[in-house]
Design an enzyme around this catalytic site. Structure first.
Site, mmCIF file in Angstrom:
data_model
loop_
_atom_site.group_PDB
_atom_site.id
_atom_site.type_symbol
_atom_site.label_atom_id
_atom_site.label_comp_id
_atom_site.label_asym_id
_atom_site.label_seq_id
_atom_site.Cartn_x
_atom_site.Cartn_y
_atom_site.Cartn_z
ATOM 1 N N TRP A 85 0.705 -1.088 0.042
ATOM 2 C CA TRP A 85 -0.288 -0.269 0.480
ATOM 3 C C TRP A 85 0.849 1.264 0.135
ATOM 4 O O TRP A 85 0.226 2.483 -0.354
ATOM 5 C CB TRP A 85 -0.795 0.350 1.587
ATOM 6 C CG TRP A 85 -2.001 -1.087 1.395
ATOM 7 C CD1 TRP A 85 -1.585 -2.064 1.594
ATOM 8 C CD2 TRP A 85 -2.774 -1.621 0.673
ATOM 9 N NE1 TRP A 85 -2.835 -3.887 1.701
ATOM 10 C CE2 TRP A 85 -3.234 -2.566 0.220
ATOM 11 C CE3 TRP A 85 -3.279 -0.619 -1.164
ATOM 12 C CZ2 TRP A 85 -4.167 -2.895 -0.130
ATOM 13 C CZ3 TRP A 85 -4.430 -1.621 -1.730
ATOM 14 C CH2 TRP A 85 -5.154 -2.469 -1.129
ATOM 15 N N LYS A 98 -11.989 -1.909 8.409
ATOM 16 C CA LYS A 98 -11.228 -2.793 9.162
ATOM 17 C C LYS A 98 -11.692 -2.405 10.567
ATOM 18 O O LYS A 98 -12.652 -3.548 11.142
ATOM 19 C CB LYS A 98 -9.804 -2.561 8.246
ATOM 20 C CG LYS A 98 -9.358 -2.952 7.304
ATOM 21 C CD LYS A 98 -7.550 -2.865 6.938
ATOM 22 C CE LYS A 98 -7.471 -2.560 5.619
ATOM 23 N NZ LYS A 98 -8.021 -4.013 4.836
ATOM 24 N N ASP A 133 -1.506 6.713 6.563
ATOM 25 C CA ASP A 133 -2.322 6.239 6.248
ATOM 26 C C ASP A 133 -2.691 5.223 7.721
ATOM 27 O O ASP A 133 -1.778 4.029 7.654
ATOM 28 C CB ASP A 133 -2.459 5.002 4.796
ATOM 29 C CG ASP A 133 -3.343 4.070 4.679
ATOM 30 O OD1 ASP A 133 -4.124 3.740 4.770
ATOM 31 O OD2 ASP A 133 -3.114 3.671 3.493
#
Length: 360
Positions: free
Chosen positions: A102, A196, A172
């Protein structure tokens, strides 16, 4: 009702209490004769949901008044673009620390906008660890420094953070926000997809220092401009109303059980069970992450060979465990134990791991 033993990496488990309340209100929210997904986003009822959700997040994360809280669309992946569009100053460079897939994608998108470079990386060891702070502190001379605080694919997590950088820290936190206390004032901007730890997919939380909003140029597309979104209280266009509502319910649930401190204690307890099963297996299970970089959210491990892994996953599925297959980049198995995964489900997984080892 039968509930799956859900260890999916995301979208992931939601608290049962949240699902039960949403079910109760699904067709008749506050005696309006309709559900939240049917409300106008300009109605006073939805504005109340939007405001309460912001207030709860501020309370739980202790967000200072000089930060804006935004609810946006497009997932964390859109933030890979919005961050450099809004924060990368002309003639400057953005700095990135690579700790997995990511962060690689975030850097790649930033390079489409302007100058961006990796100043530290653990790719050479297949992202088994977080780079040392000595590689980072004092190094950036840029518009901002970007990190990914938890890496779902590789099962690593930052436990110490850059301090001597003299530039805004952008994080992030999609896979570990609300899982432990954070010092929001240490960051210029935090972003996180909800699916999540915060709720269902569809809404992305952005927490941004108001000083950084001044970097948002007026010539940016309105939907991609943090200042425009802040000025409209995240209601510039029709927001993902149902996702924001679910976010509110999850935050209410988190507050009701004791807040972020209690969630951290629960997460540490859950992770310790699974890492204990790995560490006591005499090599039968091998964790991917180095011990000082282990994630409390994603426990990644491999077995001796692909056949044994396949047997483990097959037996697990027969017993009702869902989502335990590892990402193709690492292979093996992965248990994602986000906030809403119950302790008893993790206990059952640890017991199964020990039983499977003894039989094989």
């Amino acid at each position: 009702m039968k509930r799956a033993l859900n260890f999916n990496a995301g979208p992931a488990a939601l608290p049962e209490a949240v699902l039960a309340k949403a079910k109760k209100e699904m067709m008749n929210y506050q005696d309006l004769g309709m559900g939240v997904m049917e409300l106008s986003h300009r109605s006073k009822q939805f504005e109340a949901i939007n405001d309460r959700t912001q207030s709860l997040l501020r309370l739980l994360l202790n967000i200072p008044d000089d930060y804006e809280v935004l609810f946006l669309q497009g997932g964390a992946s859109l933030q890979f673009t919005m961050v450099p569009m809004n924060l990368l100053e002309e003639g400057s460079t953005a700095s990135y620390v690579l700790t997995g897939a990511w962060s690689e994608k975030a850097l790649k998108e930033a390079q489409k906008i302007g100058s961006a470079t990796a100043i530290a990386s653990s790719k050479s060891t297949n992202y088994k660890s977080i780079p040392s702070l000595s590689e980072i502190n004092g190094k950036p001379d840029s518009s901002y420094l970007h990190i990914t605080t938890n890496n779902t694919i590789y099962g690593t997590q930052w436990h110490q953070f850059p301090e001597k950088i003299n530039v805004p820290l952008v994080a992030d936190m999609s896979s570990d926000i609300l899982s432990r206390p954070i010092h929001v004032s240490s960051y210029g901007l935090i972003y996180a997809g909800a699916q999540k730890n915060l709720g269902p997919s569809g809404v992305t939380v952005v927490i941004i220092n108001k000083q950084l909003l001044k970097r948002s140029r007026p010539d940016l597309p309105a939907m991609l401009n943090y200042q425009v979104q802040a000025d409209s209280n995240s209601l510039y266009n029709t927001p993902p109303t149902l996702s924001v509502y679910f976010l509110m319910l999850v935050l209410e649930w988190a507050e009701s059980i004791g807040g972020v401190q209690q969630l951290e204690r629960m997460n540490q307890q859950k992770a310790a069970m699974l890492y204990d099963a790995i560490d006591r297996s005499n090599g039968f299970y091998k964790g991917h992450a180095e011990k000082d970089s282990r994630s409390l959210m994603n426990i990644n491990f491999t077995l001796a060979d692909d056949d044994l892994s396949a047997s483990f996953l097959h037996e697990a599925e027969e017993l009702g465990f869902i989502g335990l297959a590892g990402h193709r980049s690492v292979g093996g198995c992965r248990a994602s134990i986000y906030n809403a995964v119950p302790l008893e489900h993790v206990e059952q997984l640890a017991k199964f791991m020990n039983d499977f080892r003894l039989r094989n």
